[in-house]
Design an enzyme around this catalytic site. Structure first.
Site, mmCIF file in Angstrom:
data_model
loop_
_atom_site.group_PDB
_atom_site.id
_atom_site.type_symbol
_atom_site.label_atom_id
_atom_site.label_comp_id
_atom_site.label_asym_id
_atom_site.label_seq_id
_atom_site.Cartn_x
_atom_site.Cartn_y
_atom_site.Cartn_z
ATOM 1 N N LYS A 126 0.827 -1.220 0.000
ATOM 2 C CA LYS A 126 0.000 0.000 0.000
ATOM 3 C C LYS A 126 0.860 1.268 0.000
ATOM 4 O O LYS A 126 0.591 2.207 -0.743
ATOM 5 C CB LYS A 126 -0.922 -0.006 1.240
ATOM 6 N N HIS A 177 4.373 0.805 6.362
ATOM 7 C CA HIS A 177 4.216 1.044 4.921
ATOM 8 C C HIS A 177 5.554 1.473 4.329
ATOM 9 O O HIS A 177 6.107 2.507 4.713
ATOM 10 C CB HIS A 177 3.128 2.103 4.678
#
Ligand code: GDP
Ligand code: IMO
Ligand code: MG
Length: 423
Positions: free
Chosen positions: A16, A41
């Protein structure tokens, strides 16, 4: 303007961070809507790798505003570390990073409660990242929590102490020995609160509402993945928030009628970190290869991720729950060199073939049924264009698009920003 969503469709770590960073040039605002520092992330560009936990992944683009929404839980200590790590990049955080007053705070004692809860579960432990996520969301729904906006109140410290005392009382009931020095943890916490206070707190739902009205383009960044959703994931081996599309509405204050594209992101295979069922998990050399080539170690805890073949039964479920309009396939490069690829298209569930995700997917109930596809040998990592992809990969993509009834509009062939093919 509508708000687009980017959501993980598996058990998290789909990539992501990388894709939000790639897409940020098309947006004015990037907003995280749930989860907290359990997320890790990863973004890579110009030879540097960044790992973000709470800060949205649009932070490296000069023009974008980044919002930490009301649905997020913030640990000021981890947040400060993220801010400190960004210092050398000269980002104008005071104007670019906005925090919702309604986001809940993770206290040091929330982390201790998480540790006590996990230790008390023994073999049945969730495999939590131990960042205090569960206890903080429990305090939120239990109506005991502290919020970012409370920091601005005169009696913040009194409120803090009252909640801390309650937690210490709870910890004492666990009958589990946890070593901690609360005064050290509190000194660190209050120092971090000062850093947090130096940033802009906003009434984020109003801010976003006005932004929509003024035609700003907004991308909501999910954390974790659909199979870790508190309602729809593999309960109890899940996280404590709604990681699915509905979570963006409650986590930002965006009405369902204002949601535009739903971008669903998945790995070309499957990984999971922590405990819980995983029907297509591999315990053989193929699984080892995926882990080694894909460097499958957790970005937050460093734990080894479990690896397995793509599970279309689970993926279809995630596409439905989220109303995915476009799919993005990550880590295609990791599958180079497999002679045959397996894709789970149905389950043998208690002796019957089914193609939907049932209540109970533990090993004793479910055996995956696979369709085999031909693999490719070519290295993909320097391919820039769809037309250069090997035919076997294009066949793999076509097969998935047909099964999932959704177009795959992006294929990722490496961790770097530039290793991204738009279709
Ligand atoms: P997130 O939590 O969804 O943002 O994903 P993580 O950052 O936890 O994990 C994804 C990992 O895969 C990171 O180490 C990325 O750098 C890496 N990655 C992302 N896309 C690709 C890709 O297409 N190929 C390869 N080999 N690695 C990728
Ligand atoms: P990103 O955003 C992968 C997993 C943990 C554990 C379970 C509960 O990087 O995709 P928690 O800390 O929430 O109590 O843990 O959920 N988990 C993740 N797995 N990626 C994540 O986030 C995760 N966040 C939590 O491993 O199994
Ligand atoms: Mg991650």
């Amino acid at each position: 303007m509508a708000v687009d969503l980017l959501l993980g469709l598996q058990w998290g770590d789909e990539g992501k961070g990388k894709i939000v960073d790639v897409l940020t040039q098309k947006y004015d605002i990037i907003a995280r809507f749930q989860g907290g520092p359990n997320a890790g992330h990863t973004l890579e560009f110009n030879g540097i790798k960044h790992v973000l936990h709470t800060i949205p992944s649009g932070i490296f683009h000069e023009s974008a505003i980044n919002i930490v929404g009301n649905g997020v839980v913030i640990d000021p200590v981890i947040f400060k570390k993220e801010i400190d790590a960004l210092e050398k990049f000269n980002i104008d955080l005071k104007n670019k990073l906005l925090i919702s007053r309604k986001a809940h705070l993770i206290l040091p004692t929330h982390r201790l409660l998480d540790a006590a809860s996990e230790a008390s579960k023994g073999k049945a432990k969730i495999g939590s990242t131990l960042k205090g996520i569960g206890p903080t969301y429990m305090d939120k729904t239990g109506r005991n929590g502290l919020r970012v906006g409370d920091i601005e109140l005169d009696d913040f410290e009194t409120r803090y102490k009252s909640l801390r005392d309650k937690h210490e009382e709870m910890i004492s009931h666990y009958n589990i020995e946890i070593q901690y020095n609360l005064s050290e943890l509190e000194a660190e916490f209050f120092e971090a609160i000062r850093t947090l206070k130096s940033l802009q707190f906003i009434d984020s739902e109003e801010y976003i509402h006005q932004a929509i009205k003024n035609g700003k383009k907004i991308l909501a960044e999910g954390a974790q993945g659909s199979l870790l959703d508190i309602d729809f994931g593999t309960y109890p081996f899940v996280t404590s928030s709604n990681t699915t599309a509905a979570g963006a509405c409650t986590g930002l204050g965006v009405a369902p009628t204002k949601i535009g594209e739903v971008l669903g992101i998945f790995k070309a295979y499957t990984t999971r970190v922590g405990s819980g069922p995983f029907p297509t998990e591999l315990f053989d050399e193929d699984g080892e290869t995926m882990g080694r080539v894909g460097r499958e170690f957790g970005a937050t805890t460093g734990r080894k991720r479990r690896c397995g073949w793509l599970d279309l039964v689970a993926l279809k479920y995630a596409v439905q729950i989220n109303g995915v309009t476009q799919l993005m396939m990550m880590k295609a490069d990791v599958l180079s060199g497999f002679e045959t690829l397996k894709v789970c298209t149905a389950y043998n569930y208690k002796g019957k073939e089914i193609s939907h995700l049932p209540y109970n997917i533990e090993e004793q109930n479910v055996t995956p049924i696979y369709t085999e596809l031909k693999g490719w040998a070519q290295d993909l990592t320097s391919i820039k264009d769809d037309s250069q992809l090997p035919q076997e990969l294009l066949d793999y993509i076509t097969f998935l698009e047909k099964e999932l009834e959704t177009p795959i509009t992006l294929v990722s062939v490496g961790p770097d920003r530039t290793q991204t093919i738009m279709r």
